[in-house]
Motif scaffolding. Structure first.
Motif, PDB file in Angstrom:
ATOM      1  N   GLY A 482     112.640  12.349 -34.437  1.00 43.71           N
ATOM      2  CA  GLY A 482     111.921  11.209 -34.315  1.00 43.71           C
ATOM      3  C   GLY A 482     112.818  10.083 -34.243  1.00 43.71           C
ATOM      4  N   HIS A 483     113.878   9.846 -34.669  1.00 45.81           N
ATOM      5  CA  HIS A 483     114.766   8.674 -34.609  1.00 45.81           C
ATOM      6  C   HIS A 483     114.868   8.198 -33.346  1.00 45.81           C
ATOM      7  CE1 HIS A 483     117.338   5.329 -35.538  1.00 45.81           C
ATOM      8  NE2 HIS A 483     118.200   5.951 -34.927  1.00 45.81           N
ATOM      9  N   ASP A 484     114.188   7.151 -33.098  1.00 48.98           N
ATOM     10  CA  ASP A 484     114.674   6.369 -31.861  1.00 48.98           C
ATOM     11  C   ASP A 484     114.902   4.839 -32.019  1.00 48.98           C
ATOM     12  OD1 ASP A 484     114.773   5.365 -29.406  1.00 48.98           O
ATOM     13  OD2 ASP A 484     112.653   6.042 -28.547  1.00 48.98           O
ATOM     14  N   PRO A 485     115.928   4.492 -31.716  1.00 50.68           N
ATOM     15  CA  PRO A 485     116.382   2.930 -31.789  1.00 50.68           C
ATOM     16  C   PRO A 485     115.458   1.971 -31.075  1.00 50.68           C
ATOM     17  CG  PRO A 485     118.356   4.399 -31.436  1.00 50.68           C
ATOM     18  CD  PRO A 485     117.269   5.251 -31.061  1.00 50.68           C
ATOM     19  N   ARG A 606      95.349  12.231 -34.262  1.00 51.40           N
ATOM     20  CA  ARG A 606      96.610  12.566 -33.608  1.00 51.40           C
ATOM     21  C   ARG A 606      97.776  12.630 -34.589  1.00 51.40           C
ATOM     22  NH1 ARG A 606      98.926  15.638 -30.104  1.00 51.40           N
ATOM     23  NH2 ARG A 606     100.409  14.723 -28.829  1.00 51.40           N
ATOM     24  N   LEU A 607      98.145  11.665 -35.920  1.00 53.11           N
ATOM     25  CA  LEU A 607      99.068  11.747 -36.735  1.00 53.11           C
ATOM     26  C   LEU A 607      98.752  13.054 -37.404  1.00 53.11           C
ATOM     27  CD1 LEU A 607      99.392   8.351 -38.371  1.00 53.11           C
ATOM     28  CD2 LEU A 607     100.615   9.389 -36.616  1.00 53.11           C
ATOM     29  N   ALA A 608      97.521  13.686 -37.803  1.00 55.07           N
ATOM     30  CA  ALA A 608      97.321  14.619 -38.531  1.00 55.07           C
ATOM     31  C   ALA A 608      97.630  15.943 -37.745  1.00 55.07           C
ATOM     32  CB  ALA A 608      95.991  15.022 -38.872  1.00 55.07           C
ATOM     33  N   GLU A 609      97.273  15.869 -36.363  1.00 51.80           N
ATOM     34  CA  GLU A 609      97.780  17.063 -35.523  1.00 51.80           C
ATOM     35  C   GLU A 609      99.281  16.950 -35.192  1.00 51.80           C
ATOM     36  OE1 GLU A 609      96.559  17.925 -30.864  1.00 51.80           O
ATOM     37  OE2 GLU A 609      95.902  16.379 -31.566  1.00 51.80           O
ATOM     38  N   GLU A 628     108.916  11.567 -32.431  1.00 56.55           N
ATOM     39  CA  GLU A 628     108.929  10.123 -31.759  1.00 56.55           C
ATOM     40  C   GLU A 628     107.594   9.642 -31.359  1.00 56.55           C
ATOM     41  OE1 GLU A 628     113.189  10.644 -29.321  1.00 56.55           O
ATOM     42  OE2 GLU A 628     111.435  10.865 -28.163  1.00 56.55           O
ATOM     43  N   GLU A 629     106.720  10.345 -30.910  1.00 63.68           N
ATOM     44  CA  GLU A 629     105.201  10.060 -30.850  1.00 63.68           C
ATOM     45  C   GLU A 629     104.777   9.573 -32.168  1.00 63.68           C
ATOM     46  OE1 GLU A 629     102.676  12.726 -29.101  1.00 63.68           O
ATOM     47  OE2 GLU A 629     100.761  11.513 -29.366  1.00 63.68           O
TER      48      GLU A 629
END
Lengths: 677, 338
Positions: A482-485, A606-609, A628-629
């Motif tokens: 999930g790390h994205d600069p 959406r976060l919970a999903e 990332e999302e």
């Protein structure tokens, strides 16, 4: 040495037979007899083999009673290093198994093992270059042995009292003690990592270099995961002992994990979460094989195993100290374990004097870790020095070897002192401004984004953190999925844009809000300085923020009860290097407590999903996309506004070397540290 | 009323004082905003059921008065409760930290007496002369200089630059701690026959004890000087001089005994100042005493620990003042036990 010679002879015959056989199938497998010796190439092969094999051989031989399985592993290492590149791992394994089955006998001595592995390496190397004579290879091996860095050779000896003591400054904060999975304070967390190990580990030297490889084998030498990600089968590494002398085997690991579950239920200040909520069974399916069955897929399992929550404890030792607690319950030895150690780690607790000092001594039974490195200091004397000015003087005068938890302002004081050096590294601690999304007008996304654009991130880094930080707006840090600069630097300091957004939201003249300050710091960043800087940033865009004094208990109490209003600040740390750490603890934790799910139910849902998806997805690439999302949503909407990834640092005397970062432990890896005598 | 009755009566009254201390401290901890459960529940624990379980485990789910009654019920049996931060009995922690603070405070008190009483006498005898002025400046420094600043300056000079004295803790870092016999390292090292350890302990006591002492030296010096001047102006002193007694005899045999009465009274109150001043001194010199323990306990809302420390400090303080009262009654026949 008769038995050793016999072992060697058997192995050599089989090794040569193997190499020849491989050559029959593929000309590239064994180079044709060379008219002249490629000394450089051969030397490289031998050096690599020796560097890898010899320390491993000798460290395993320290207990003096070595089993066939251990010899097999040592020979595997040697052959893997020296055999032709085209030989497959399966072929090597098969060949080695035959050799060991025929040759290995229990009770080999250290000298025999050393000779066995050395010869295996040299003969394998000779096979690669058939023109090489035994004498030439022997010379190369001898040279290679000399080329192995001295400490690497020295570490084959079990730690003795002759190793120097290391004096470290820390700030004690006693909470639950040192036995995993308990130990709530950063202080306890730090030192637990010197005492215990997990089935997996993080490659701290690689992390120090800026790489973030996945979890590597540690107390487990290998593992297999079922396709649905619910069944983990671990092969426990042989030849490892706890500090008590008890052997590590599948039964001991089973007892340890069961004890961990007991501890989570017992203590009251902890709870079952993550793997512990979905564990179905823990079974020793062989003497050295452990099978974990989960009711759901739990992809962060291997990463979590490298952390404190799943460290392996000597449960039998703990239970031998069991007593009744103040509520007349059997404590499972937990209360003893708060001040004693019972692990396999490089160090063990020698003595513990609260508010004064913690003394660790090198574990004489230590197996060397994944890279065969034993401690190079005999004891670590950790002194509780609460006052920074005192600690700064002690480090400057050389009374203390390593100064931890120092104020960044101390660095300037060390610049003129040639005897002090500073080692800094990217920590897993972030600095976050908190914002209750329910507090009007913060429920408006445009106002939220205006606040984001009002922050002078680089100024905060340079002026407040004194350069000890990296601008990072996401909790998903380097090394985590999930790390994205691009996401981590989505917002820039742009007061004009912030003003425009405020006007668009209907607040052209700004608004009033309270910022709650409490004592503390996020790593090197004092809360007060950071909030005053933030307050000035907000003022530039018309937001009139008033700083009000609070306490941690009041502050967190309000957040948990969801009665917190206004803004605040908090340093947050991650304890395992996986996106799930952020997803499970922060995304559906603090983000929701700060009202995200109330003001934007769609984003909240959406976060919970995504949290569930990330945990149950076995494909790492897909997990990366999922997180990332999640990171993107959090950066744009969560009231937990991450602003900096903090760089942690230690100041040390110039005669201290081998500094390796262990950011997941919020400290350095003391296994590698060396002190000139 | 004889001495024994006086002590018994005062001790009986102390019980009510101490009861008041527990009552006040216990309920003040409830006024402090915040929830200990939120402070101490670990990662992943911000779930209502976990917080509830924690509160239930430690009895926080019951009304405050019930918690207090339980606490007092245990206290009268000698049980100070268990620290909810460290999970260690508070009595055990008091036994660990109190000797460190006591050792530091006693040495500081002795230092203060040794510095202030002679200085006060010298100043009085040399009233308005250069010596008096020097002592006055010295006293003013003592009263006005912040402990924190003085401690750092002394560390900088005597530890960092000159290297004459150690920096922090009770014994050299490279040395093993003495076995806990009394908790007083000066005694424990001697019990172990570790003379070099004893020397190390003395070295480590010098700076913190001096800093702590210096904070009360100014006051004691001024009190001694004023009291001495008053006594020296009394007629019986003039009579003594007229009888041809030497200045030394007049000063030490006749004047000092009476002049010390106010000083001794202040000395009793000073115990409280030393104990409270020890918080800062202990922090700077990394002295593992009650000061740091109570600060950490307050921040963690550790009620049992805070009440325990407050109670012990109150006991020490009242005991010190009882001793002072008895001492004054002994040296001053005019004072009666009532």
């Amino acid at each position: 040495m008769k038995r050793g010679s016999w072992l060697i002879s058997m192995f050599v015959v089989l090794a040569l037979a193997f190499v020849v056989a491989c050559g029959g199938d593929d000309e590239k497998a064994v180079p044709a007899a060379a008219p002249s010796i490629d000394t450089a190439a051969l030397s490289k092969v031998v050096q690599e083999a020796v560097q890898q094999a010899v320390p491993a051989a000798v460290q395993q031989a320290v207990p003096q009673q070595v089993t066939a399985a251990e010899i097999q592993r040592l020979v595997e290492v040697a052959v893997a290093a020296a055999a032709p590149e085209t030989a497959t791992p399966a072929e090597i394994k098969s060949m080695v198994e035959q050799a060991v089955a025929a040759a290995a006998q229990p009770g080999a001595t250290k000298e025999e093992l050393e000779a066995l592995v050395t010869m295996a390496v040299s003969e394998s190397a000779a096979a690669i270059q058939p023109g090489v004579t035994a004498a030439e290879v022997q010379k190369l091996v001898s040279d290679a042995l000399k080329a192995v860095p001295t400490p690497e050779v020295l570490v084959v000896t079990a730690p003795t009292a002759e190793l120097p003591d290391l004096i470290v400054r820390d700030v004690f904060f006693t909470s639950n003690g040192f036995t995993p999975p308990l130990g709530g304070s950063f202080f306890e967390h730090r030192w637990t990592y010197a005492l215990y190990e997990g089935l997996t580990a993080l490659d701290t030297p690689a992390i120090t270099r800026g790489d973030f490889p996945p979890a590597i084998p540690s107390l487990a030498r290998s593992w297999a995961i079922s396709p649905d990600g619910k069944v983990y089968t671990f092969q426990i590494r042989p030849g490892i002992q706890f500090t008590s002398g008890r052997p590590l085997n599948a039964e001991a690991v089973k007892m340890s994990l069961e004890h961990t579950l007991f501890a989570l239920d017992y203590d009251g200040s902890t709870s079952r979460f993550g793997w512990a909520q979905i564990i179905e069974s823990i079974e020793a399916t062989g003497p050295m094989e452990l099978t974990l069955t989960l009711s759901e897929t739990y992809s962060p399992m291997l990463a979590a195993m490298a952390g404190k929550q799943l460290f392996i404890v000597d449960a039998a030792e703990l239970l031998s100290h069991q007593e009744k607690d103040d509520q007349d319950r059997d404590d499972g030895g937990i209360n003893w374990g708060r001040t004693h150690s019972a692990g396999t780690g490089p160090f063990m607790i020698e003595s513990w004097a609260p508010e004064q000092r913690l003394v660790l001594k090198a574990n004489p039974n230590y197996w060397g870790g994944h890279d065969g490195v034993h401690p190079s200091v005999g004891r670590i004397i950790v002194a509780h020095i609460p006052e920074n000015a005192t600690a700064e003087l002690q480090v400057g005068a050389g009374e203390v070897d390593v100064g931890m938890q120092l104020d960044p302002v101390s660095i300037a004081g060390f610049e003129t002192n040639s005897k002090v050096e500073v080692f800094s590294y990217g920590s897993l601690i972030t600095c976050n401004f908190l914002m209750d999304r329910r507090s009007p007008p913060l429920e408006d996304d445009r106002v939220f984004q205006a606040v984001r654009y009002s922050i002078d991130y680089e100024g905060l880094r340079d002026v407040v953190a004194l350069g000890l930080g990296t601008v990072h707006q996401s909790l998903f840090l380097p090394g985590m999925q999930g790390h994205d600069p691009a996401i981590a630097n989505r917002y820039t300091y742009d007061p004009d844009k912030a003003m425009a957004l405020m006007t668009e939201a209907g607040y052209p003249d700004g608004f009033d809000i309270e910022i709650h300050l409490r004592t503390g710091s996020c790593g090197a960043v004092p809360y007060q300085k950071a909030l005053e800087f933030f307050q000035n940033n907000l003022k530039e865009v018309g937001i009139n923020a008033t700083i009000v004094q609070s306490t941690s208990a009041k502050f967190w109490g309000a957040i948990v009860e969801e009665t917190f209003r206004g803004m605040g600040i908090s340093g947050l740390g991650a304890t395992y290097l996986d996106g799930d750490n952020v997803a499970s603890v922060r995304a559906t934790g603090e983000c929701f407590m700060l009202g995200l799910d109330d003001v934007d139910p769609v984003a909240g849902a959406r976060l919970a999903e995504l949290e569930k998806l990330g945990r149950s997805e076995v494909d790492e690439a897909v997990r990366n996309t999922i997180y990332e999302e999640m990171s993107s949503i959090m950066v744009d909407k969560c009231g937990l506004m991450t602003v900096l990834q903090v760089r942690d640092f230690v100041a040390h005397n110039s005669d201290i070397t081998g500094l390796v970062a262990a950011p997941h432990a919020f400290t350095i890896d003391y296994r590698y540290i060396k002190k000139a005598e | 009323m004889n001495l024994a009755t006086f002590i018994l009566r005062r001790s009986f009254l102390q019980v009510f004082v101490l009861f008041g201390v527990t009552l006040l401290t216990f309920f003040l901890m409830f006024i402090v905003p915040g929830d200990p459960a939120v402070m101490l529940v670990e990662t992943g624990g911000f779930q209502p059921e976990v917080l509830e379980r924690f509160r239930e485990r430690w009895g926080f789910d019951r009304p405050a008065y019930k918690q207090y009654l339980t606490y007092m019920g245990n206290l009268v049996q000698g049980d100070f409760g268990v620290s909810l931060v460290t999970k260690v009995p508070v009595s055990k922690q008091l036994g660990r930290f109190l000797p460190a603070t006591a050792e530091l405070s006693i040495v500081a008190l002795l230092m203060a007496v040794v510095m202030s009483i002679p200085a006060g006498i010298v100043a009085a005898v040399n009233r308005n002369r250069l010596t008096d002025q020097i002592v006055r400046i010295f006293s003013l420094f003592g009263v006005s200089m912040p402990i924190f600043w003085l401690a750092i300056i002394l560390l900088l000079v005597f530890f960092f630059h000159l290297g004459w004295l150690p920096s922090a803790q009770r014994i050299a870092l490279a040395r093993d701690l003495p076995a806990h016999t009394t908790g007083f390292y000066l005694i424990d090292t001697l019990v172990e026959g570790d003379f070099s350890g004893f020397v190390s302990v003395v070295h480590h006591l010098l700076l913190p004890a001096f800093v702590l002492a210096f904070s009360v030296v100014g006051l004691l010096t001024r009190i001694t000087r004023t009291s001495m001047l008053e006594v020296l102006g009394q007629e019986y002193i003039r009579t003594a001089r007229a009888k041809g007694l030497s200045s030394r005899v007049v000063l030490y045999r006749h004047a000092l005994k009476n002049a010390l009465i106010p000083t001794v009274t202040i000395l009793g109150l000073t115990v409280g100042a030393l104990l409270s001043g020890a918080v800062l001194t202990e922090t700077i010199f990394a002295w593992p005493g009650l000061g740091r323990f109570v600060v950490q306990s307050v921040l963690s809302l550790d009620r049992a620990a805070v009440v325990g420390v407050t109670l012990i400090v109150a006991v020490v303080y009242s005991m010190a003042n009882l001793v002072v009262d008895v001492f004054i009654a002994i040296i001053d026949p005019r004072v009666t036990y009532d």
